[in-house]
Design a protein around this motif. Structure first.
Motif, PDB file in Angstrom:
ATOM      1  N   SER A  96       0.836  -1.200   0.000  1.00 49.28           N
ATOM      2  CA  SER A  96       0.000   0.000   0.000  1.00 49.28           C
ATOM      3  C   SER A  96       0.869   1.248   0.000  1.00 49.28           C
ATOM      4  CB  SER A  96      -0.935   0.011   1.216  1.00 49.28           C
ATOM      5  OG  SER A  96      -0.310   0.538   2.370  1.00 49.28           O
ATOM      6  N   ILE A 142       0.028  -7.812   3.481  1.00 48.16           N
ATOM      7  CA  ILE A 142       0.373  -6.438   3.127  1.00 48.16           C
ATOM      8  C   ILE A 142       1.845  -6.232   3.469  1.00 48.16           C
ATOM      9  CG2 ILE A 142      -0.097  -4.006   3.573  1.00 48.16           C
ATOM     10  CD1 ILE A 142      -2.993  -4.801   4.153  1.00 48.16           C
ATOM     11  N   TRP A 178      -6.157 -10.977   6.517  1.00 44.27           N
ATOM     12  CA  TRP A 178      -4.883 -10.390   6.101  1.00 44.27           C
ATOM     13  C   TRP A 178      -3.926 -10.254   7.279  1.00 44.27           C
ATOM     14  CZ3 TRP A 178      -4.101  -5.289   8.038  1.00 44.27           C
ATOM     15  CH2 TRP A 178      -5.267  -4.627   8.481  1.00 44.27           C
ATOM     16  N   CYS A 207       0.061  -8.052   8.366  1.00 42.16           N
ATOM     17  CA  CYS A 207       0.894  -6.917   7.982  1.00 42.16           C
ATOM     18  C   CYS A 207       2.070  -6.778   8.946  1.00 42.16           C
ATOM     19  CB  CYS A 207       0.073  -5.627   7.981  1.00 42.16           C
ATOM     20  SG  CYS A 207      -0.498  -5.136   9.628  1.00 42.16           S
TER      21      CYS A 207
END
Length: 479
Positions: free
Chosen positions: A203, A251, A279, A281
């Motif tokens: 991102s 991510i 998800w 991260c």
């Protein structure tokens, strides 16, 4: 020498030497920079070989690439397969193939002699090369003799110029094959379900923090200037990956929690659009706050990877992780209480044998590990990579042409601990954590279904078989 769109471009991602050195399970990530470059070169003829999921010996790989008839080979390598990349490139050049270096290896190439760098590769692209690869290939289609172009790129390289993705919004959406979805799983059970199809995205590029031990040789992006995609574009990427069949997304940002507005907007969009996705991260422990974590949990967050490093306030400050080591430890305690409260899993990253570390510092790390409840830990051995300040203390005692890796014992010891070797410190933390009955109980409480799932057992058996087969095949070949 002029290149046309019909000429084959071969992308190669190396890993053979790393698999030989590492015995613990590894989280295999796709090479997103290569994926983006290939999408941007959509009008060109391309092939891709990823040694992470299809390991070949050097001779087998060379034979495959040469047989393809390619004109250009783009070799992505990390510091832990540095020697392997130099050897492969030199042999491909003998077959009249233009070789281009990308990946973290380029940072190490800056530290060796100019002659070795130029003898090993025709071109070296340093930094974030998603767009730079496309630009170089286009330039090669416009020149009959590339000597002037080669000189221009090498002058950039010598000046420590690194390419960056200025406008990540302009990067295309990525496509993963079904084999890729299955080939890059997190290697351990994850709370909240059994996940089979994994996808990856960024991102943002860059990291605003400046830890003294951090190195471009292991980071996913370059520079401290944070360049974000819009939350809407990130969620569009997520929807695209879900349509392809992904049930879990990783991510890859260096730290996803660093901008709360960015994170929260993405989470709200996922919730509002009713996107069903799990998800994980990366995050800094001092960036975790309750509102963001609660929102992320609602949006599907299952696992956070956080750098703890050590239980010693003195070492934290010496490493430049935080101005106040005491505050850092308080943030660790607060964050892990929040992880427990919201039932979000955590991976704790530790580091041993740091510069100046004493036995009391290490004992504080052992004590800290007893007081927190991560789902998993990873224990790295401090490594003086060539682009960090500590390298100056050891550069006369190490061979910069050799591979660096933070899970192997470095050539020079910088800690003051004499009671344990680096490997003994690493193994002691692993044993204290994973063999603790309290940990075993917690792990089975959250993940017992994995061990009754026939698909997971088959996958685990297959991965173990592949791991040992690869090691045996490489050793037999080299013997």
């Amino acid at each position: 020498m002029k290149i046309s769109q019909n000429d084959l471009i071969y992308f190669i991602r190396l890993d053979r030497d790393a698999s030989r050195r590492v015995v613990e399970p590894r989280h295999l990530h796709p090479a997103l920079d290569i994926k983006y470059s290939m999408e941007l070169l959509s009008e060109f003829n391309k092939e891709y070989h990823d040694q992470w999921i299809d390991m070949l010996s050097e001779e087998e790989l060379i034979a495959k690439v040469v047989k393809s008839g390619c004109r250009i080979a783009i070799i992505r390598a990390t510091s832990f397969c540095f020697e392997e990349s130099l050897s492969l490139s030199k042999k491909l050049q003998k077959n009249n193939i233009i070789t281009i270096a990308i990946g973290q290896q380029t940072t190490q190439l800056l530290k060796i002699s100019e002659s070795l760098a130029t003898d090993s590769y025709r071109y070296i692209l340093h930094g974030e090369t998603e767009i730079a690869v496309r630009d170089l290939i286009v330039e090669l289609t416009k020149c009959d003799d590339d000597n002037e172009l080669k000189s221009k790129y090498f002058e950039k390289f010598k000046s420590n110029y690194y390419h960056i993705v200025e406008k990540p919004e302009e990067l295309p959406l990525l496509t993963f094959t079904q084999q890729e979805h299955r080939s890059y799983p997190f290697p351990f059970p994850v709370r909240g379900g059994f996940f089979k199809k994994w996808a990856y995205l960024l991102s943002a590029w860059g990291c605003p923090h400046k830890c003294d031990f951090c190195t471009l040789l292991v980071r996913k992006s370059t520079g401290d200037n944070l360049r974000r995609r819009s939350p809407e574009r990130v969620v569009e990427d997520i929807e695209n990956l879900v349509r392809q069949g992904a049930d879990f997304i990783v991510i890859e940002d260096d730290t996803f929690f660093c901008n709360r507005n960015h994170l929260r907007t993405i989470c709200r969009l996922i919730i509002d659009k009713k996107i069903k996705i799990s998800w994980m991260c990366n995050a800094r422990i001092d960036e975790i706050d309750e509102e963001s974590l609660a929102l992320a949990k609602e949006a599907g967050l299952k696992l956070v990877k956080v750098g703890i490093e050590t239980g010693s306030p003195r070492v934290i400050e010496k490493l430049g992780k935080c101005k106040s080591g005491t505050t850092w430890l308080e943030n660790i305690s607060t964050s892990f209480k929040l992880f427990e409260q919201y039932e979000v899993g955590a991976i704790g990253l530790f580091m041993v044998a740091t510069p100046g570390e004493e036995i009391e510092d290490f004992r504080q790390t052992v004590e800290l590990l007893r007081t927190i409840n991560p789902d998993y830990i990873q224990v790295q051995i401090f490594t003086p990579y060539p682009d960090i300040k500590y390298y100056k203390e050891v550069e006369n005692f190490v061979n910069s042409e050799k591979s660096f890796y933070h899970y192997k014992v470095p050539e020079v010891k910088l800690s003051k601990i004499t009671e344990y070797t680096e490997s003994e410190m690493q193994n002691l933390l692993y044993r204290r954590f994973y063999l603790n009955p309290r940990y075993i109980y917690r792990h089975l409480r959250y993940c017992w279904r994995y061990y009754t799932n026939a698909s997971y057992v088959r996958m685990l058996t297959r991965k173990l078989f592949e791991k040992f087969s690869d090691i045996l095949r490489i050793k037999n070949y080299e013997a």
